[in-house]
Design a protein around this motif. Structure first.
Motif, mmCIF file in Angstrom:
data_model
loop_
_atom_site.group_PDB
_atom_site.id
_atom_site.type_symbol
_atom_site.label_atom_id
_atom_site.label_comp_id
_atom_site.label_asym_id
_atom_site.label_seq_id
_atom_site.Cartn_x
_atom_site.Cartn_y
_atom_site.Cartn_z
ATOM 1 N N GLN A 8 0.899 -1.148 -0.016
ATOM 2 C CA GLN A 8 0.008 0.003 0.160
ATOM 3 C C GLN A 8 0.985 1.297 -0.270
ATOM 4 O O GLN A 8 1.712 1.364 0.839
ATOM 5 N N THR A 9 0.568 2.286 -1.113
ATOM 6 C CA THR A 9 1.534 3.377 -0.995
ATOM 7 C C THR A 9 0.521 4.564 -1.431
ATOM 8 O O THR A 9 -0.347 4.315 -2.323
ATOM 9 N N SER A 10 0.873 5.791 -1.024
ATOM 10 C CA SER A 10 0.049 6.914 -1.083
ATOM 11 C C SER A 10 0.431 7.662 -2.635
ATOM 12 O O SER A 10 -0.173 8.327 -3.065
ATOM 13 N N GLN A 11 1.617 6.852 -2.893
ATOM 14 C CA GLN A 11 2.162 7.292 -4.222
ATOM 15 C C GLN A 11 1.412 6.833 -5.716
ATOM 16 O O GLN A 11 1.652 7.213 -6.783
ATOM 17 N N ALA A 12 0.471 5.766 -5.254
ATOM 18 C CA ALA A 12 -0.276 5.434 -6.466
ATOM 19 C C ALA A 12 -1.941 5.452 -6.022
ATOM 20 O O ALA A 12 -2.062 5.668 -4.781
ATOM 21 N N PRO A 13 -2.702 5.335 -6.801
ATOM 22 C CA PRO A 13 -4.051 5.614 -6.524
ATOM 23 C C PRO A 13 -4.508 4.741 -5.407
ATOM 24 O O PRO A 13 -4.383 3.405 -5.449
ATOM 25 N N THR A 14 -5.514 4.834 -4.432
ATOM 26 C CA THR A 14 -6.142 4.140 -3.454
ATOM 27 C C THR A 14 -6.976 3.262 -4.165
ATOM 28 O O THR A 14 -7.700 3.731 -4.927
ATOM 29 N N PRO A 15 -7.028 1.778 -3.800
ATOM 30 C CA PRO A 15 -8.225 1.232 -4.536
ATOM 31 C C PRO A 15 -9.494 1.635 -3.984
ATOM 32 O O PRO A 15 -9.658 1.806 -3.069
ATOM 33 N N LYS A 16 -10.416 1.536 -5.148
ATOM 34 C CA LYS A 16 -11.787 1.885 -4.825
ATOM 35 C C LYS A 16 -12.552 0.498 -4.780
ATOM 36 O O LYS A 16 -13.840 0.663 -4.683
ATOM 37 N N GLY A 17 -12.085 -0.431 -4.574
ATOM 38 C CA GLY A 17 -12.775 -1.835 -4.484
ATOM 39 C C GLY A 17 -12.001 -2.737 -3.457
ATOM 40 O O GLY A 17 -11.005 -2.207 -2.848
ATOM 41 N N HIS A 18 -12.268 -3.852 -3.425
ATOM 42 C CA HIS A 18 -11.800 -4.703 -2.367
ATOM 43 C C HIS A 18 -10.837 -5.608 -2.932
ATOM 44 O O HIS A 18 -10.723 -6.713 -3.412
ATOM 45 N N TYR A 19 -9.449 -4.748 -3.204
ATOM 46 C CA TYR A 19 -8.167 -5.479 -3.488
ATOM 47 C C TYR A 19 -7.212 -4.528 -3.068
ATOM 48 O O TYR A 19 -7.220 -3.371 -2.614
ATOM 49 N N ALA A 20 -5.863 -5.154 -2.945
ATOM 50 C CA ALA A 20 -4.757 -4.348 -2.715
ATOM 51 C C ALA A 20 -3.983 -4.014 -3.915
ATOM 52 O O ALA A 20 -4.212 -4.191 -4.950
ATOM 53 N N GLN A 21 -3.255 -2.655 -3.833
ATOM 54 C CA GLN A 21 -2.446 -2.185 -4.862
ATOM 55 C C GLN A 21 -1.564 -3.363 -5.504
ATOM 56 O O GLN A 21 -1.220 -3.261 -6.580
#
Length: 127
Positions: A8-21
């Motif tokens: 998980q990183t704030s440098q990529a878009p936050t997932p809008k569903g039930h999944y990990a980056q």
């Protein structure tokens, strides 16, 4: 047996569903499909296909770096594109970002993507 670690990183878009980056397991990071979204706002960055491709690859790069990897360690990339006529533009941007590194790749034409985006990229890389 190696542990499974969520990325998980704030440098990529936050997932809008039930999944990990991304997920790291066994020395490999699996990056969830990334769109050309601004990581700060979660909104599409717009622009032509090349600009969208570059933003999408930068989002992939952010997840890779958070996992302890990089674009240079990509093993496989799946590119989803809404119109194969855009492929030349996308491919040029892809080459500009990746340079001489050439991971395995698949191109998948799709009818549409979320938020009017023309490209989505999913990737696998060594950690």
């Amino acid at each position: 047996m190696s542990a499974i670690r969520e990325v998980q990183t704030s440098q990529a878009p936050t997932p809008k569903g039930h999944y990990a980056q991304g997920i790291v397991h066994g020395g490999v990071v699996y990056v969830a499909g990334q769109l050309p979204l601004d990581p700060a706002t979660g909104e599409p960055t717009g622009g032509d296909a090349a600009a969208q491709a570059e933003r999408t690859l930068r989002n992939v790069e952010a997840v890779l770096e958070a996992a302890g990897s990089s674009l240079a360690r990509l093993l496989s990339v799946t590119v989803y594109v809404t119109d194969l006529a855009l492929w030349g533009e996308v491919n040029r941007a892809y080459g500009n970002v990746l340079g001489t590194h050439r991971p395995a790749r698949a191109i998948v034409p799709v009818k549409e993507l979320r938020a009017g985006c023309v490209i989505e990229i999913q990737a696998v890389a060594a950690v």
